[in-house]
Design a protein around this motif. Structure first.
Motif, PDB file in Angstrom:
ATOM      1  N   GLN A 186      28.222 -42.592  62.581  1.00 33.77           N
ATOM      2  CA  GLN A 186      29.117 -42.047  61.565  1.00 33.77           C
ATOM      3  C   GLN A 186      29.248 -42.919  60.311  1.00 33.77           C
ATOM      4  OE1 GLN A 186      31.444 -40.000  65.208  1.00 33.77           O
ATOM      5  NE2 GLN A 186      32.769 -40.783  63.618  1.00 33.77           N
ATOM      6  N   THR A 187      28.173 -43.587  59.950  1.00 31.34           N
ATOM      7  CA  THR A 187      28.196 -44.254  58.648  1.00 31.34           C
ATOM      8  C   THR A 187      27.655 -43.329  57.569  1.00 31.34           C
ATOM      9  OG1 THR A 187      26.066 -45.271  59.112  1.00 31.34           O
ATOM     10  CG2 THR A 187      28.008 -46.585  59.597  1.00 31.34           C
ATOM     11  N   SER A 188      27.373 -42.099  57.954  1.00 22.89           N
ATOM     12  CA  SER A 188      27.048 -41.059  56.973  1.00 22.89           C
ATOM     13  C   SER A 188      27.425 -39.725  57.585  1.00 22.89           C
ATOM     14  CB  SER A 188      25.559 -41.106  56.601  1.00 22.89           C
ATOM     15  OG  SER A 188      24.765 -40.994  57.756  1.00 22.89           O
ATOM     16  N   LYS A 193      32.651 -35.831  53.999  1.00 20.58           N
ATOM     17  CA  LYS A 193      32.898 -37.149  54.595  1.00 20.58           C
ATOM     18  C   LYS A 193      34.374 -37.523  54.513  1.00 20.58           C
ATOM     19  CE  LYS A 193      31.416 -39.283  50.264  1.00 20.58           C
ATOM     20  NZ  LYS A 193      30.395 -40.160  49.666  1.00 20.58           N
ATOM     21  N   LYS A 199      37.149 -40.882  54.787  1.00 20.61           N
ATOM     22  CA  LYS A 199      37.291 -42.333  54.836  1.00 20.61           C
ATOM     23  C   LYS A 199      38.739 -42.744  55.085  1.00 20.61           C
ATOM     24  CE  LYS A 199      33.391 -42.653  51.698  1.00 20.61           C
ATOM     25  NZ  LYS A 199      32.878 -43.102  50.400  1.00 20.61           N
ATOM     26  N   ARG A 215      34.230 -41.770  58.778  1.00 21.34           N
ATOM     27  CA  ARG A 215      33.363 -42.917  58.507  1.00 21.34           C
ATOM     28  C   ARG A 215      33.947 -44.223  59.038  1.00 21.34           C
ATOM     29  NH1 ARG A 215      29.727 -41.945  54.320  1.00 21.34           N
ATOM     30  NH2 ARG A 215      29.063 -39.776  54.350  1.00 21.34           N
TER      31      ARG A 215
END
Lengths: 556, 162
Positions: A117-119, A165, A167, A124
């Motif tokens: 999940q870094t993209s 996404k 954050k 994220r």
């Protein structure tokens, strides 16, 4: 710092094998690139201008020396011997080969790291204050809650295909070092009237083409409800966030369109349905994780101001570095040291494999074997004995990691830009290099004082230009790179979005423009006033007049 | 379209009834929400069971009061990245207590079977060529789960503190 138990380790190991199978299916041609794309994007693997790019998660920026050595090894073995630290505390490798990524990830898993999940349109890498646990200005250690969120968000079955996404940042300090108000969800540790610790929850902050500052959706949330409240927000967003337009899909647009009050009502209604269910956070689990972040056994150190004073007297450079890059620690006799990844004229946040190995050794020698990455793309040694500062400074200086520019104009935040990125409109690294060369005189930087310069190569704003005291945005004008300047942005506790100052500058002129802005500030500032304070006092006009003299004359 | 039901490829006993096609005298049918609302009495008078298709912009609440009459709720994935059906499935199971079949239709990818299963889907209309082994592999990819979900599997936190 947190260590994986058998469950955490198994999840990461099994994720590697799952991804290995997906890559093999792609290599065998069983799935097309179009079908593979969502799979690689669930694992931090982008296809950039020249090559794949792998973003490795560093949850809330914590790294052990062992992990950093592994990153050095990986960047040598699978890449070109360097990595790039991002504004969300991650590390990017710019040249991995697709077929080698499963082995790369398997090596990462050996040191309790991953790229999950870094993209993708998922939750994220969660970020937190890089001074967590060592600063006197925090309520509690924010990393505890960041780790709890890391686990809950990992492979979430319901929220892995969000509208966009997402954050999350966590801070526990009155001084915000995480840009918490520019996150989709910002979590701020807070106390209620009874003195209990919980969270203030912000929602809807973000950058991109529609910058917004997060708004409070709940003033105080008791600790045990952290995950159920997260789930309620995500559920409303998952159902109601826009999916018709990628630029309007972030939760900030939902907040804007519904209004915070309406969104709050929907979230609270949802939360009331689920808050007493299995998402309740047991005190025993908080205590278990807290245990990993309890303060180390600090030595009782007799204050020795004299030795430090002698070193400073004998070495003005050390004295200067101490003043700029060293920060007070809550434990007497210890200090927090910032390693600048912004040496003059070098790409922001880039570190070579050799530097990584050397930093790992220094972390072992001087800072209990740990370090942190920061939102500003620097590194932190959090537990350095004051008596070691001089030796450490000499070692860091030898590695080009002791540029005394923390929070100064040389401490630029900068995205990879058109040198790497498939989305960029303009190059950003060369602009940052030219600006830092122009301001290479460190005494001058110090005299200018706190001034946060942030550069993005396109409107997606990965270089946080909206939050820069001076923000620079690369735009494409008929095939030529131009740079639009904003003033007055701020990414701290007094968050603000910068105002566009006027027409964009050519690549050739943009450095002069920055210098003109700085000179205007120097002329107008009152004693002790930092750039942002002067700007807020005098407004944009004096800067405009200086930057666009002909225009102003014509208007007059 | 092959149907994976509880991990087994079976002949689909249900027929998807497009809105413009007349309701047949017999046989289980799955109809759109609008038709269900408009022709509910006709559909319920038949002796065979009925199911409803929800598009991704519908919500579980749209059929919450009808669940006792429905054998299937089919939730659409117009594209794999439209994740609204995951929430709808969980609400159907966990909030509204639906015990019938929840079926994934549309752009259903094998790498998402596990998330679907966790959110309460027990049937998936899959691509031609997908196998029971694919299902087996996808849904067994992980041994541990951090989140409580519709499958009721004990979470990592629960395992740690039992």
């Amino acid at each position: 710092m947190y260590r994986y138990d058998q469950f955490d380790q198994r999840v990461v190991d099994e994720r590697v094998e799952q991804f290995r199978d997906q890559v093999e299916r792609r290599m065998r041609g069983e799935i097309t690139e179009a079908e593979f794309k969502p799979l690689r994007l669930m694992n931090g693997l982008y296809l950039q201008l020249h090559a794949y790019m792998l973003r490795i998660g560093i949850p809330y920026g914590m790294l052990s020396s062992k992990q950093l050595r592994k990153l050095a090894h990986i960047s040598r073995k699978y890449d070109r011997g360097y990595g790039h630290f991002t504004t969300r505390q991650c590390l990017q490798l710019n040249w991995p080969k697709l077929e080698e990524t499963p082995d790369l990830l398997a090596e990462l898993a050996e040191v309790e790291m991953h790229a999950i999940q870094t993209s993708g349109n998922s939750i994220r890498n969660v970020t937190a204050d890089q001074y967590g646990g060592v600063t006197a200005d925090e309520i509690e250690d924010s990393r505890i809650y960041a780790e709890i969120i890391r686990q809950w968000s990992t492979l979430h079955p319901e929220f892995s295909f969000l509208p966009r996404k997402f954050k999350i940042a966590v801070t526990a300090s009155t001084i915000d070092r995480t840009a918490v108000k520019f996150h989709d969800i910002g979590i701020i540790l807070a106390k209620n009237e009874d003195g209990e610790t919980g969270f203030e929850i912000l929602v809807g902050g973000g950058m991109g083409r529609t910058p917004m500052i997060g708004q409070t959706i709940r003033k105080f949330l008791p600790k045990q409800h952290l995950l159920s409240y997260m789930e309620a927000i995500f559920r409303i967003y998952n159902l109601m966030g826009r999916r018709d337009n990628i630029y309007k899909a972030r939760i900030k647009i939902l907040v804007y369109e519904l209004g915070i009050d309406e969104l709050q009502k929907l979230v609270e209604d949802e939360w009331n349905e689920i808050k007493d269910g299995p998402l309740g956070l047991p005190a025993a689990e908080i205590a278990r994780i807290e245990e990993y972040f309890k303060p180390p056994a600090y030595e009782v150190i007799e204050p020795d101001a004299q030795t430090l004073a002698v070193h400073k007297f004998e070495s003005p450079d050390f004295a200067h570095w101490s003043k700029v890059n060293v920060v007070a620690h809550k434990q007497p006799g210890y200090a927090i040291v910032n390693l600048s990844l912004k040496p003059t004229g070098r790409p922001t946040g880039d570190v070579t494999a050799d530097q990584m190995d050397a930093i790992a050794d220094l972390a072992d020698q001087y800072s209990l074997g740990e370090l942190r990455t920061t939102h500003d793309q620097n590194l932190v040694f959090a537990d350095v004995k004051e008596g070691d500062l001089f030796e450490l400074w000499r070692d860091l200086d030898g590695l080009d990691l002791a540029t005394p520019n923390l929070k100064l104009i040389g401490d630029v935040i900068c995205c990879p830009g058109l040198d790497y990125c498939a989305l960029a409109n303009a190059r950003s690294i060369p602009v940052s290099q030219r600006i830092t060369r122009r301001f290479a005189d460190l005494k001058r930087q110090f005299d200018i004082g706190e001034l946060r310069l942030k550069i993005s190569g396109c409107i997606n704003a990965c270089g946080h230009h909206h939050a820069g005291n001076i923000g620079i945005l690369g735009v494409d004008r008929k095939g030529e790179e131009y740079y639009q300047i904003t003033l007055g942005g701020s990414g701290d506790e007094n968050a603000a979005i910068g105002d566009v100052v006027g027409p964009a500058f050519s690549s050739e002129d943009v450095v002069d423009a920055v210098e003109a802005i700085v000179e205007t500030y120097i002329e107008k500032r009152k004693p002790g006033e930092i750039f942002l304070e002067t700007y807020r006092r005098i407004g944009q006009e004096p800067f405009k007049t200086r930057l666009y003299p002909e225009k102003t004359d014509a208007a007059a | 379209m092959p149907l994976l039901k509880d991990g087994k490829l079976i002949d689909d006993p249900w027929t998807h009834l497009p809105d413009e096609v007349a309701i047949p005298a017999s046989g289980p049918v799955i109809v759109g929400l609008k038709r269900w609302r408009e022709e509910r009495d006709v559909l319920l008078k038949r002796k065979d069971p009925v199911g409803v298709r929800l598009q991704s912009d519908h919500v579980a609440g749209d059929v919450a009061d009808d669940l006792d009459s429905l054998g299937v709720v089919a939730l659409a994935f117009p594209v794999y990245r439209d994740g609204r059906a995951y929430t709808n499935a969980r609400r159907l199971r966990e909030r509204h207590g639906f015990k019938g079949e929840i079926r994934a239709i549309g752009n259903v990818l094998r790498d998402q079977y596990l998330f679907m299963q966790r959110c309460g889907f027990d049937a998936l209309e899959v691509k031609e060529g997908e196998t029971e082994e694919d299902w087996e592999k996808a849904t067994n990819a992980f041994s541990d789960f951090y989140q409580p979900a519709s499958d009721g599997i004990e979470t990592v936190i629960q395992q740690r503190h039992r």
